[in-house]
Design a protein around this motif. Structure first.
Motif, PDB file in Angstrom:
ATOM      1  N   GLU A  91       0.824  -1.214   0.000  1.00  0.00           N
ATOM      2  CA  GLU A  91       0.000   0.000   0.000  1.00  0.00           C
ATOM      3  C   GLU A  91       0.852   1.255   0.000  1.00  0.00           C
ATOM      4  OE1 GLU A  91      -3.165   2.002   3.091  1.00  0.00           O
ATOM      5  OE2 GLU A  91      -3.393  -0.145   2.628  1.00  0.00           O
ATOM      6  N   LYS A 144       1.121   4.251  -3.057  1.00  0.00           N
ATOM      7  CA  LYS A 144       0.871   5.682  -2.847  1.00  0.00           C
ATOM      8  C   LYS A 144       2.080   6.514  -3.271  1.00  0.00           C
ATOM      9  CE  LYS A 144      -2.255   4.905   1.091  1.00  0.00           C
ATOM     10  NZ  LYS A 144      -2.434   5.076   2.557  1.00  0.00           N
ATOM     11  N   LEU A 199      -5.581  -4.417  -2.568  1.00  0.00           N
ATOM     12  CA  LEU A 199      -4.516  -3.517  -3.019  1.00  0.00           C
ATOM     13  C   LEU A 199      -4.906  -2.836  -4.329  1.00  0.00           C
ATOM     14  CD1 LEU A 199      -1.410  -5.663  -2.088  1.00  0.00           C
ATOM     15  CD2 LEU A 199      -1.951  -3.394  -1.184  1.00  0.00           C
ATOM     16  N   THR A 240      -7.089  -0.081  -3.325  1.00  0.00           N
ATOM     17  CA  THR A 240      -6.269   1.008  -2.788  1.00  0.00           C
ATOM     18  C   THR A 240      -5.669   1.840  -3.916  1.00  0.00           C
ATOM     19  OG1 THR A 240      -5.701  -0.185  -0.765  1.00  0.00           O
ATOM     20  CG2 THR A 240      -4.174   1.541  -1.464  1.00  0.00           C
ATOM     21  N   GLU A 280      -6.707   5.674  -4.425  1.00  0.00           N
ATOM     22  CA  GLU A 280      -5.639   6.668  -4.260  1.00  0.00           C
ATOM     23  C   GLU A 280      -5.421   7.436  -5.566  1.00  0.00           C
ATOM     24  OE1 GLU A 280      -4.015   7.613  -1.545  1.00  0.00           O
ATOM     25  OE2 GLU A 280      -5.180   6.229  -0.319  1.00  0.00           O
TER      26      GLU A 280
END
Length: 929
Positions: A51, A55, A98, A101, A105
């Motif tokens: 994660e 990002k 994931l 995510t 994001e």
């Protein structure tokens, strides 16, 4: 009345402001949205993902101007550094979360996420059952001189199959048919079926006197494995000719929503299918039945004749002429049905699944070795996607060139044609695909290739690519492929200049309508009959066909490559061929000998309604299918005989030019002969100058690019636009200015420096500030800075060292070992003596580097392509001035010198030293009055 007169300027100002606010095209050009910004193929190497790293990398991309990602799980490169992480299995609950995510994001950063289906390519996985595997039939031919006794075991038959094909890799191999064929056969009935003589995996048969070929087919299942498949989606490739297997494969993606509780459409914009590389898959269950239903005759007697080596196509033989003709038709039927089954069962099923789940379908219709009906395939998906390769052709030549046998620019044109015909806003491109010059690619080369993507109809770039590579992976990190779009690249600090340039043009082209004048129809049916679906032959025959777009553009016109179905279904009206939003003024047939009778009749209707056709090298005279061949041949011949007789002013039969050198002049003559109006009249057509024309409401848009690396082009352009003001929209800055003109606003004198492009927008608005005139330089009147030049080398590995040069020079070849292996930034410093009349700094040759110039500490600009000239007048003071130039190299020389670095060693094999450094003379010129 006086009060109204006083208010009139205010009213006009308000109207002008209102128009500016409502000018969504210009506002989008100034500040392009995410869907217009370049995306990257984001290789999730080995699915070694976390994660925090997701990002971090999204932050890096966003800062560089990237608008979105194509999440692409793929196997870890063999040479990648092991940093102790574990892979996450594709479609496991952890992987799915994931993915969520990454998508969420990206959305927080105003970015878009797409996802490839499966892992690597093509679709497949360890979970497939044997009856879901891809299939192909390999054909082999052995010369037999009779009389002879055959006693051949199964293993002997396999061993003699051409080495091009892999027997060992397949999950199963079995003899599909065995036949004995006379070398001069006159009919399929002369073929002897030896299937009953193949018992207990041994062929026993006594051959009579004569010359024969033993022709047999090996049916393989599971011959193709997923290329670079990551854990969970590696293994065998699925049968792309089955709609049930395709849908079942896609249904697995719903587990993402089940595990995350989020609909796929809230996570992703589009699902993506990479190129169709099925290793010659040419069969599927029930194909014999499907063939009989489609054509009314059985394919079984023709099995020895319809299969071919996938890269080479059908070979010449000594069969009798009538039998050869019959086989051409059967082969066409076989290949045509193979394409239809593929498009119906795979491509349309894929598009339907995306639509049902609120997603876009992004799809590449080209492949290897087969091209599965490119235009037809590209007309199915929401987002047709092509591919642009860099470093597959010579990169150090004087102007842009492409690898014609490879064919990527042809794919661009078919993808663009499909997108235009279907009114697609986004026609995307797997851009800068790079396997030979990963660390060589410069921003200059990227712009050069990107401009040609726009010329060929692309409206969005998906870069190849951005490697998921944590800091712990070191330098250069994990590299799967690509042009090394990475924060560790030397020019990354300047990369947002290109992304902004690209995004502004993409937005304009996505939101305006292309105009094309010439429809081109090639001999696809003839090729399928003669050679098969083989890619290279399609690209290169006839030799001029897929090059016509170049001289047409250079002569101020344009073309679109169509297929027979589009010609049949198009409206024929007022001399135009109309399909969807596209209207064509002429139809050119390149080397076409055979057509479906309905296509011939459609062309007749087109001509009768004022249309003009040009037949190059041949006049269609036969049909394609075996069904009703004689009757259909007669229809085709009759149509074209009557057209030539009755419409000599609209129907032209011509010969192609002898060679490449004569193609531009030949094209100009044929444009005039067929009465095609120009998009723009160019006074001095040049092989390095290209243009396209678009329209948006009452605006006319033109994009020009000079593909020469070292040559300035000057020409007069006359546009068929009246009563409108020409504006320059600058894609590097987002600014616009009126293009300088005197007298007619439709006749412009244009100068394009090396690799320079120009976006002209003809607008009914007559207001606007004039653009600054072209900076003219007196080449004969100059000063040279005094020496020495002090150079400070800031190596990308953190080292620093200094050198002193009397004159800037290419430094890779100096014999200095530190310079030979250098990559990074070089600071050049010297003193300038300003005399008040010389202010134009010209750097002679920067060897594709980026330069940034400072005078007395003030920044005078950055140049990242073409001519590196700077107007220093605002920064110079009388007397001595300190000149600083920051020069940025590519990574190639450093990477090729790295030892004990398997990644660098792999991607620099075969590298020659790359010239680097500013190459003198560096001069300060006077402006030309």
């Amino acid at each position: 009345m006086k009060k109204l007169l006083y208010l009139l300027p205010v009213i006009l100002l308000l109207l002008s402001c209102s128009r500016e606010q409502e000018d969504t095209l210009y506002q989008g050009f100034v500040d392009p949205p995410a869907e217009a910004r370049p995306f990257v193929r984001w290789w999730w190497n080995g699915n070694h993902i976390s994660e925090d790293e997701i990002k971090r990398e999204l932050d890096s991309m966003k800062k560089a101007g990237i608008g979105g990602v194509e999440i692409n799980p793929i196997a870890m490169p063999d040479e990648a550094k092991d940093i102790g992480t574990e892979p996450v299995k594709w479609l496991s609950e952890e992987w799915n979360n994931l993915l969520a995510t990454a998508s969420q994001e990206a959305q927080k950063r105003d970015m878009i996420a797409d996802m490839i289906v499966g892992s690597g390519w093509p679709f497949g996985g360890e979970f497939l059952e044997p009856d879901e595997y891809l299939q192909r039939v390999l054909v082999n031919r052995i010369s037999i001189n009779g009389p002879a006794k055959l006693n051949m075991k199964y293993i002997e038959l396999l061993d003699q199959v051409d080495e091009e094909h892999s027997i060992e890799q397949a999950e199963s191999n079995e003899v599909f048919f065995i036949s004995l064929v006379p070398v001069n056969a006159s009919d399929e009935s002369q073929t002897t079926d030896l299937t009953d003589h193949y018992q207990d995996k041994t062929l026993k048969y006594s051959v009579d006197e004569g010359q024969y070929e033993l022709v047999y087919g090996i049916l393989q299942e599971g011959h193709r494995k997923v290329m670079h498949g990551a854990l969970g989606a590696a293994g065998n490739v699925m049968d792309h000719y089955s709609s049930e297997i395709t849908r079942e494969y896609l249904q697995r993606l719903k587990k993402i929503s089940e595990d995350t509780g989020i609909p796929l459409s809230d996570l992703l914009r589009a699902l993506f299918c990479d190129s169709i590389e099925l290793a010659g898959a040419n069969w599927t269950d029930e194909f014999l039945k499907t063939f009989k239903e489609a054509y009314g005759y059985s394919l079984e007697p023709y099995l020895p004749f319809v299969f071919y080596r996938s890269h080479d196509g059908y070979q010449e033989n000594a069969y009798k002429a009538d039998f050869k003709e019959e086989l051409k038709r059967v082969r066409y039927d076989y290949n045509n049905l193979l394409v239809d089954v593929f498009l119906n069962n795979f491509t349309r099923t894929f598009q339907d699944f995306c639509t049902e789940n609120g997603l876009k379908c992004r799809y590449q219709a080209y492949g290897i070795p087969f091209l599965m009906g490119m235009l037809e395939g590209y007309m199915i998906p929401d987002i047709p996607e092509s591919n642009n390769w860099i470093y597959s052709a010579e990169m150090d030549g004087p102007r842009w060139t492409w690898s014609k046998g490879h064919g990527y620019m042809i794919w661009n044109h078919y993808a663009a044609a499909a997108g235009h015909l279907k009114g697609r806003k986004i026609i995307s491109n797997e851009a800068m695909t790079n396997t030979r010059g990963v660390f060589k690619a410069s921003l200059e080369e990227i712009k050069q290739h990107d401009d040609m993507n726009f010329i060929s109809g692309m409206t969005h770039s998906v870069l190849h690519g951005y490697n998921y590579s944590p800091p712990e992976a070191g330098f250069p990190g994990w590299v799967r492929y690509g042009s090394y779009f990475s924060p560790q690249n030397t020019w990354w600090d300047y990369f947002d200049r290109w992304t902004s340039y690209n995004a502004r043009l993409s937005y304009v082209f996505q939101n305006s309508q292309p105009l094309k004048k010439v429809a081109v129809l090639g001999p696809t049916g003839d090729i399928w009959s003669k050679v098969g679906l083989t890619r290279t032959y399609f690209h290169t025959h006839p030799w001029y066909l897929h090059e016509l777009w170049q001289p047409l553009s250079q002569n101020g016109s344009s073309c679109e490559y169509l297929n027979e179905r589009v010609v049949r279904e198009a409206e024929k009206k007022d001399g135009k061929l109309i399909y969807g939003p596209m209207q064509y003024e002429a139809l050119w047939l390149g080397g076409v000998k055979s057509l479906h009778p309905a296509t011939a009749q459609a062309i007749q209707q087109y001509v009768e309604n004022g249309g003009k056709i040009m037949m190059i090298d041949s006049v269609p005279h036969r049909s394609l299918s075996l069904q009703n061949a004689s009757k259909n041949d007669s229809i085709v011949r009759s149509v074209f005989n009557n057209l030539r007789k009755n419409y000599p002013d609209r129907v032209f039969s011509v010969s192609s030019p002898e060679d490449q050198e004569g193609l531009m002049e030949w094209t100009r003559e044929k444009l005039d002969q067929t009465g095609v109006s120009r998009d723009v009249k160019i006074s001095d057509p040049d092989p390095g100058l290209y243009q396209i024309r678009q329209r948006k409401d009452d605006r006319e848009l033109y994009f020009f690019t000079n593909s020469w690396r070292n040559k300035t082009l000057q020409f007069t352009a006359v546009f068929p636009v009246e009563g409108k003001t020409p504006y320059v929209w600058n894609p590097e800055t987002g600014e616009k200015h009126v293009y300088p003109h005197s007298g007619s606003s439709s006749r412009l004198d244009i100068t394009l420096k090396p690799l320079e492009s120009l976006l002209l927008v003809f607008d009914p608005d007559r207001e606007g500030e004039a653009a600054p005139g072209q900076m003219k330089v007196d080449d004969a009147d100059y000063l040279e800075p005094g020496n020495p030049w002090e150079l400070t080398f800031h190596h990308t590995n953190g080292e620093e060292f200094e050198r002193t040069f009397n004159t800037p020079k290419e430094f890779t070849s100096t014999g200095d070992s530190l310079l030979q292996s250098f990559a990074g930034k070089v600071v050049y410093e010297t003193m300038l003596e300003a005399d008040g009349s010389h202010s134009i700094l010209k750097l002679n040759d920067v060897n594709k580097g980026v330069t940034e110039v400072y005078v007395n500490g003030e920044k005078a600009g950055v140049r990242w392509y073409g001519n590196h000239s700077y107007d220093l007048e605002p920064y110079l003071t009388e007397g001595k001035n300190k000149l600083k130039i920051i020069y940025t190299t590519v990574l190639a020389n450093y990477c090729s010198h790295l030892k004990n670095n398997p990644t660098a060693e792999r991607w620099t094999r075969g590298y020659s030293p790359v010239p680097q450094g500013i190459e003198g003379p560096v001069r300060l010129h006077a402006k030309q009055e």
